[in-house]
Design a protein around this motif. Structure first.
Motif: not given
Ligand code: FAD
Ligand code: AMP
Lengths: 249, 307
Positions: A230-232, A235, A238, A243, A248, B216, B249, B272, B274, B288-290, B297, B300-301, B304-305, B307
């Motif tokens: 799916k598309k998210v 960010v 995502l 999580r 992962v 990561l 991943l 994933v 992007i 997962y596609g962004l 992005a 931002e990633l 976000e990580l 946090k």
């Protein structure tokens, strides 16, 4: 010095091959065929060595069906001087090709054979190393740089972790990696000229080579198919999904 | 008859692809491991600890060259039914040479063991899987590490012996190496991989990917286009003609998803992508596609990580 360049006729790299319904192989009827991309790099390198005055003559060799003449013609249009077609319908494994090439080397006496590192159909990555073994020559595989250095050849190789440089006694074997050079396109006048360059045809039996395959292909299947997910939207979403859903990270 | 695994090793340890090769070899017979080259003695001690290994042979020496190593494998071959090595640059360099000296067709990059003579291997950039049966008396094989779960690093205690000396045919000499030093995990062993493509635009811009990688504990990879453009070293190339990876991943950043790239990562557990082009083929294999500009992005990633 004389340089030999083996070129293989393969399904073009842009074609997404399909497995035959009966599981005996992949569909090769009516698909675009080309010279193996690594072999174009090999031809280019040989032509550059000739332009530098290091190589004196370039002989392109292909083992395969009579249509493999097209790939030899491409090599001739890029700058090879003459061609040899070792005509054979049916499977030729790297060991058989190496034996054929060994016989050609015995006739032609090149100082250097430049092969592709890998044929993009069988993905074996073996023929150059096998030929080097059969001839008792040194090998510089996965080359990203080749320089003549007196009576030897300095080869920079792409290895795990980076690059490595070896010096090979001549005669020697080199196999090409992607970054060795960027192959030229043959110009129209050169394509015309290539039509007049000679191609000799022989059979494996004329060379005294037994090409019986050692591997039997029992079946060929599609690899498991991946479903598009799916598309998210963001960010944040995502990271949240990785999580809590995929778990992962 | 026993089977022999030629180990890849670094800094006194055997690599994870070697442990995967030991796992594949374990399906064929009693496993012996050969550790050759610079630092072999230390790595042999590590190899001796691998569960399922019955004996370790060492040949301490200088940097490994294909010609003498192939000669050594041929000298050892009479005692073994199968000779295996990881399908790494080192394994792919030497195993076909040894196979030809033994008059055997090498079986490259196996992804499955059916029985002692029969193996599964990818062809056409992994767009087809061929099951092949070898008629050769002895099998010489390279192993696709991503297809076999590695044996643990500890648990065994095999005896270590010196391998017989084999003559160096003197066909080549080692001049030097430029090995990229990195604190990050190895691409082929990492649990998480983040790769950048042509869209990264420069070597400097790879820094934004590296920052995420560090958050990561991931390895960094690249597409061929990124390597060709000089944004990343050749060692990082993922794909048909680069490294084959199958991490838990895989994050593809600014990579279109050419078949040659997919060949190297499509067996990853979670993918994933992007990419700013929602039609990019990479989305067809991504869990997962962004659809986004990576320069927005990726930072931002990272945030976000944290946090
Ligand atoms: C013999 C052979 C072997 C090969 N082997 C390999 C191999 O091992 N590995 C490999 O990777 N390739 C290999 N290739 C090359 C392969 O065919 C592709 O050319 C290559 O993978 C393309 O790399 P890329 O996706 O980075 O570049 P591109 O195809 O140019 O894709 C760039 C992507 O970035 C996106 N983009 C652009 N700007 C942004 C932005 N700001 N933000 C987000 N997205 C953006 C674009 O939409 C596009 O999808 C091989 C080719 C041949 C012929
Ligand atoms: N049938 C063939 N004819 C000419 N050259 C070949 C042939 N098969 C393999 N080669 C050469 O060997 C290289 C490696 O092929 P492979 O070992 O099949 O991956 C190719 O890039 C070619 O240079």
């Amino acid at each position: 010095m004389k340089v030999l360049v083996p070129v293989k006729r393969v399904v073009d790299y842009n074609v997404k091959v399909r497995v035959k319904a009966d599981g005996t192989g992949v569909e090769t009827a009516n698909v675009k065929m080309s010279m193996n991309p690594f072999d174009e790099i090999a031809v280019e390198e040989a032509v550059r060595l000739k332009e530098k005055g290091v190589a004196s003559e370039i002989v392109a060799v292909s083992a395969g069906p009579s249509a493999a003449q097209e790939q030899i013609r491409t090599a001739l249009a890029m700058g090879a001087d003459r061609g040899i077609l070792v005509e054979h319908d049916g499977v030729l494994e790297p060991l058989a090709v190496a034996k054929i090439l060994k016989a050609i080397v015995a006739k032609e006496g090149p100082q250097l054979v430049i092969l592709g590192k890998q044929a993009i159909d069988d993905d074996m990555n073996a023929t150059g190393q096998m030929l080097a073994a059969l001839l008792g020559w040194g090998q510089g595989t996965f080359a990203s740089k080749v320089e003549k250095d007196g009576e030897s050849l300095k080869v920079t190789r792409e290895v795990d972790g980076g690059l490595e440089t070896v010096s090979l006694k001549l005669p020697a074997i080199v196999t090409t990696d992607l970054r060795l050079n960027e192959p030229r396109y043959a110009s129209l006048p050169n394509i015309m000229k290539a039509r007049k360059k000679p191609i000799e045809t022989v059979k494996p039996a004329d060379l005294g080579v037994d090409v019986t395959p050692r591997l039997t292909v029992l079946k060929v299947e599609e690899p498991p198919k991946r479903q598009a997910g799916k598309k998210v939207a963001s960010v944040q979403e995502l990271v949240e999904k990785l999580r809590t859903e995929a778990k992962v990270i | 008859m026993a089977v022999l695994v030629l180990a890849d090793h670094k800094d006194g340890a055997v690599t994870q692809p070697t442990r995967s090769t030991v796992a594949a070899a374990g399906k064929l017979g009693e496993v012996h491991v050969l550790v050759a080259g610079e630092g072999a003695a230390a790595a042999a001690a590590a190899a001796a600890k691998l569960p399922g290994v019955a004996k370790v042979l060492t040949a301490e020496g200088g940097p490994v060259l294909a010609e003498p190593l192939a000669a050594l494998l041929v000298a050892l071959a009479p005692g073994y039914s199968h000779l295996l090595a990881p399908a790494s640059a080192a394994g792919k360099n030497v195993m076909p040479r040894a196979a030809a000296l033994l008059d055997v067709q090498v079986i490259s990059d196996i992804a499955g063991v059916v029985d002692a003579d029969t193996f599964v291997r990818p062809i056409y950039a992994g767009n087809a899987m061929a099951t092949v049966k070898s008629a050769d008396a002895k099998k010489v094989i390279t192993v696709r590490a991503a297809s076999f779960d590695p044996v643990p690093a500890e648990g065994g205690s095999a005896p270590v012996e010196a391998a017989p000396a084999a003559a160096d045919p003197g066909l080549s000499t080692f001049l030097g190496a430029e090995i990229v030093k990195s604190e990050r995990p190895e691409l082929t062993a990492a649990r998480i991989v983040i790769s950048g493509g042509r869209a990264m635009g420069s070597a400097e811009n790879f820094a934004i990917i590296e920052k995420v990688a560090d958050k990561l504990g991931a390895a960094v990879g690249a597409s061929r286009a990124a390597v060709d453009a000089g944004y990343a070293p050749n060692d990082m190339q993922v794909g048909q003609t680069g490294k084959i990876v199958a991490p838990d991943l895989y994050i593809a950043v600014g990579i279109s998803g050419a078949i040659q790239h997919l060949a190297g990562m499509k067996d990853s557990k979670v993918i994933v992508a992007i990419n700013k082009d929602e039609e990019a083929p990479i989305f067809q294999v991504a869990d997962y596609g962004l659809v986004a500009d990576l320069f927005k992005a990726v930072p931002e990633l990272e945030a976000e990580l944290s946090k």
